[in-house]
Design a protein around this motif. Structure first.
Motif, PDB file in Angstrom:
ATOM      1  N   TRP A 112       0.569   0.610  -1.875  1.00 51.03           N
ATOM      2  CA  TRP A 112      -0.348   0.099  -0.860  1.00 51.03           C
ATOM      3  C   TRP A 112       0.160   0.399   0.544  1.00 51.03           C
ATOM      4  CZ3 TRP A 112       1.704  -3.014  -4.850  1.00 51.03           C
ATOM      5  CH2 TRP A 112       2.932  -3.624  -4.547  1.00 51.03           C
ATOM      6  N   ASN A 113      -0.787   0.637   1.433  1.00 51.59           N
ATOM      7  CA  ASN A 113      -0.500   0.743   2.867  1.00 51.59           C
ATOM      8  C   ASN A 113      -1.485  -0.166   3.588  1.00 51.59           C
ATOM      9  OD1 ASN A 113       1.605   2.971   3.368  1.00 51.59           O
ATOM     10  ND2 ASN A 113       0.197   3.911   1.908  1.00 51.59           N
ATOM     11  N   VAL A 114      -0.993  -0.898   4.569  1.00 47.44           N
ATOM     12  CA  VAL A 114      -1.817  -1.885   5.264  1.00 47.44           C
ATOM     13  C   VAL A 114      -1.831  -1.589   6.759  1.00 47.44           C
ATOM     14  CG1 VAL A 114      -2.165  -4.344   5.749  1.00 47.44           C
ATOM     15  CG2 VAL A 114      -1.213  -3.630   3.532  1.00 47.44           C
ATOM     16  N   HIS A 115      -3.007  -1.615   7.339  1.00 54.62           N
ATOM     17  CA  HIS A 115      -3.195  -1.415   8.772  1.00 54.62           C
ATOM     18  C   HIS A 115      -3.778  -2.703   9.338  1.00 54.62           C
ATOM     19  CE1 HIS A 115      -2.551   2.892   8.033  1.00 54.62           C
ATOM     20  NE2 HIS A 115      -3.225   2.644   6.915  1.00 54.62           N
ATOM     21  N   VAL A 116      -3.067  -3.318  10.280  1.00 56.96           N
ATOM     22  CA  VAL A 116      -3.464  -4.602  10.848  1.00 56.96           C
ATOM     23  C   VAL A 116      -4.245  -4.355  12.132  1.00 56.96           C
ATOM     24  CG1 VAL A 116      -2.680  -6.850  11.659  1.00 56.96           C
ATOM     25  CG2 VAL A 116      -1.393  -5.653   9.855  1.00 56.96           C
ATOM     26  N   LEU A 117      -5.457  -4.893  12.191  1.00 60.35           N
ATOM     27  CA  LEU A 117      -6.346  -4.667  13.325  1.00 60.35           C
ATOM     28  C   LEU A 117      -6.523  -5.954  14.120  1.00 60.35           C
ATOM     29  CD1 LEU A 117      -6.995  -2.361  11.291  1.00 60.35           C
ATOM     30  CD2 LEU A 117      -9.373  -2.513  12.032  1.00 60.35           C
TER      31      LEU A 117
END
Length: 233
Positions: free
Chosen positions: A56-61
């Motif tokens: 998994w890769n997570v991008h926080v907006l």
């Protein structure tokens, strides 16, 4: 408190987390700190994965990027020749029993809670577009996976998302897992500056649930254990 009592209390707390977690589609205008997000992700990273691949890769907006992404998707949808570039198919092409019935029931419950009639196409469209604003949440997560990976890794990402959602609830927050972003992979990659092989699995709206909003009070329908389990001697 004895060891047995502590174990029973922990089990009760976990059961409460599982049973009270729901998809939140209306949030208060209250910020979620970076420290809170980091604490949630620190818990979620312990989800199991085959071969410890952690695919998994997570991008926080934050609010600014949420606005930019929402505007980009709305602009794309307004183009007459726009074609959704879905990164994967979430639902079957044709409804299959009993799953099609459950999908229709979920849609009925949602629009009934919002007071939107079946023929109110404009209101239904506007509600759908709220997905791309993360339903007003102050923080949004975009979860991606490397396109080169196989189905097993998608299972692992599902395990991560489940752990993530429970971690969010454990912090007194609400969330909604949103597959809708996967239908606009190119827009997501463009706004976030991602490579082509970063497939969009889903978005996750994170914030303080507006407990007074009717959309957060719709029925939680689940099959009884006897309906989906077979015991083999």
């Amino acid at each position: 408190m004895s060891g047995d009592d502590a174990t029973e209390a922990d089990a009760g707390q976990f059961a409460d987390l599982v049973r009270t977690r729901r998809s939140v589609r209306a949030f208060l205008d209250t910020d979620v700190s970076r420290a809170q997000i980091e604490a949630i992700l620190d818990m979620a990273r312990h989800a199991p994965s085959g071969g410890n691949m952690q695919p998994w890769n997570v991008h926080v907006l934050g609010r600014q990027t949420i606005g930019e992404l929402g505007d980009a998707i709305r602009t794309a949808l307004a183009e007459p020749d726009y074609v959704e570039t879905g990164d994967y198919r979430y639902y079957p092409a044709r409804p299959v029993a009993p799953y099609g019935d459950r999908i229709r029931q979920a849609g009925h419950d949602l629009y009934e809670a919002l007071g939107i009639g079946r023929r109110d196409v404009a209101a239904r469209r506007e509600q759908k577009l709220k997905n791309f604003d993360f339903f007003g949440a102050p923080a949004g997560l975009l979860v991606t996976i490397d396109a080169r990976l196989e189905r097993g890794s998608w299972i692992d990402v599902g395990l991560f998302l489940n752990t993530l959602s429970l971690a969010i609830v454990s912090q007194g927050l609400g969330c909604c897992l949103q597959a809708s972003f996967s239908s606009h992979g190119d827009a997501v990659r463009r706004v976030l500056g991602l490579e082509r092989d970063a497939l969009v699995v889903c978005g996750v709206a994170v914030g303080h649930a507006d407990e007074t909003h009717p959309v957060n009070r719709q029925p939680l329908r689940r099959q009884d254990v006897a309906e989906f389990v077979r015991f083999h001697p």
